[in-house]
Motif scaffolding. Structure first.
Motif: not given
Length: 497
Positions: A239-264
């Motif tokens: 979910r993009p909105d969940r990633v956005a809220s965690n970035l605002v809280d100071g966390r870091i997100a990892l994206f990988m090509d070929g997967s819709p899953t993002v690690l926070i």
């Protein structure tokens, strides 16, 4: 990304790092020999006045329509004088290094050779097949946006740029894998992130010594703090909105090509019991639902063990009004309570797994058959008591309340050792099991940050968005656990930072 200190090379073809020939013809021959076992390697040569251009690409990855019908006609119109400027103006990167060219060709770019120039132009004519950005089926919400990430890294980063229209959002891209390089990216907000956290994440990734890393799940096992823990130490979401809220809280997100899953990263235990819906609804109702989810964790891991310990050792705690009903329920059952519980829990897991693997219409039928026919049949056959059916049903429902599928799996696994301890030692064994779980949660860390924060270490300010969900105007921008600097790990923690 920094180079691993073990001396390992990060080349695509370690035995073919340099050009063996100097002329364009010799270089093309070398490329053809590298891809000699595949029929999708294409070479197309055109002559524009006195200039010769050779296009080398993999046909499934590169769009032949864009090359032949769009780009080459433009080159003819430009003429020989503007030929090189046209190539430089396109979405290209020129390099004479073979070890840099090969991964780009494998990713879908087209190598263009012009006359006898040493440089090779890499044109982006990728032929990408993208699905629509629909809502993730495993993270559905009632209110809010219904979009999700897809399997394309550039599209996912574009979605995040649309979500966070702030120049402080930084993105660092790199490759993972020695033989099959996969593009990945780290995203964070420069105004709220912890530089030491970013440094630690990049350090751990730099020591990943794997030939292939296909999905974030592969990478997660390499960089998590405790690989033997049942509890997930990184939050994954689509979910993009969940990633956005965690970035605002100071966390870091990892994206990988070929997967819709993002690690926070990092995350806490309580983050897995929070949903995007919590912030789209009234804070009072959201607090009630959040407390209900946390209560479901206690019910899911303890209820079967509590039932087994009560029936096997502690009948005296049962109220007088229920003793007769319980006696009638368990009387005539040929197995001890632990075997009853194990049989039904494993049956529930089999039904769940079958429901996931089968097509949707059939999976619904399996659920009905498993819930009604099998449950009623085992009771009528005298194999399982009625009360055990109720306990297993409540436990199953409670384990599926958690919004995260990974934490749901952890909850389902935790109840089995507690059931065994309860069957051997009664409430004493059950209590020791709970103490062990709580101790593990208190000791566990996520990238050096306390996993059970703000409960341990206790932080009253952090509770405003953990057990309860106060109004958003009372929420602090960054959790205190992000300020921790302690480092923890395994193989990579033996090296100096």
């Amino acid at each position: 990304m920094q180079t691993p200190k073990d001396g390992s090379k990060e080349t695509f073809f370690t035995e073919r790092e340099k050009w063996t020939g100097k002329t364009v013809r010799e270089k093309i021959t070398q490329l053809q020999s590298i891809f000699s076992d595949t029929k999708d390697a294409k070479l197309h040569t055109v002559e524009i006045n006195h200039s010769v251009l050779s296009f080398f690409y993999l046909s499934p990855m590169a769009s032949e329509e864009k090359i032949h019908d769009e780009f080459i006609p433009k080159l003819f119109q430009a003429g020989e004088k503007n030929l090189q400027s046209m190539l430089e103006a396109a979405d290209t990167a020129n390099t004479g290094d073979l070890k840099k060219i090969l991964p780009e060709i494998m990713s879908g770019k087209t190598a263009v050779f012009l006359n006898n120039e040493k440089q090779v132009y890499l044109l982006s004519f990728r032929n990408k097949v993208k699905r629509s950005a629909g809502e993730p089926s495993s993270e559905r919400i009632i209110r809010g946006s219904h979009d999700g990430f897809i399997e394309d890294l550039e599209s996912n980063l574009s979605i995040m740029r649309y979500r966070i229209q702030n120049p402080d959002m930084a993105v660092e891209t790199f490759d993972i894998g020695k033989k099959n390089k996969v593009k990945a990216a780290l995203a964070y907000l420069k105004t709220s992130y912890d530089p030491n956290l970013l440094k630690e994440i990049k350090r751990r990734i730099s020591y990943v010594d794997a030939e292939i890393v296909l999905t974030p799940g592969y990478l997660e096992e390499y960089i998590e703090d405790d690989p033997w823990s049942l509890f997930p130490q990184m939050l994954n979401t689509e979910r993009p909105d969940r990633v956005a809220s965690n970035l605002v809280d100071g966390r870091i997100a990892l994206f990988m090509d070929g997967s819709p899953t993002v690690l926070i990263m990092p995350t806490t235990f309580f983050a897995f019991y929070q949903s995007t819906d919590d912030y789209n609804s009234r804070w009072i109702s959201s607090t009630f639902v959040r407390l209900l989810r946390l209560a479901s964790f206690v019910i899911a891991i303890n209820l079967p063990a509590f039932y087994i310990a009560t029936v096997a050792f502690h009948l005296e705690i049962i109220p007088q009004e229920l003793i007769v009903q319980m006696k009638n329920s368990v009387e005539g059952i040929p197995y001890p309570p632990i075997l009853e519980a194990m049989l039904m829990e494993l049956t529930i897991e089999l039904i769940r797994e079958a429901g996931i693997r089968l097509p949707t219409p059939i999976s619904q039928t399996i659920g009905i058959v498993g819930g009604l026919v099998i449950g009623d049949a085992v009771v009528q056959a005298g194999l399982i008591s009625n009360l055990m059916i109720v306990v297993v049903a409540v436990t199953a429902v409670s384990s599926y309340v958690v919004p995260s599928s990974e934490m749901s799996t952890t909850v389902r696994l935790l109840r089995f050792p507690l059931m065994i301890l309860a069957s051997i030692f009664g409430f004493i064994g059950m209590i020791f099991g709970i103490i062990f779980i709580l101790t593990k949660l208190c000791k566990l860390e996520s990238f050096g940050r306390p996993y059970f924060a703000p409960a341990a270490p206790f932080n009253l300010q952090g509770l405003t968005d953990t057990f309860i969900r106060l109004p958003v105007w009372m929420k602090k921008e960054k959790g205190s656990f992000l300020k921790k600097k302690k480092r923890a790990g395994r193989g990579w923690d033996k090296n100096e930072q």
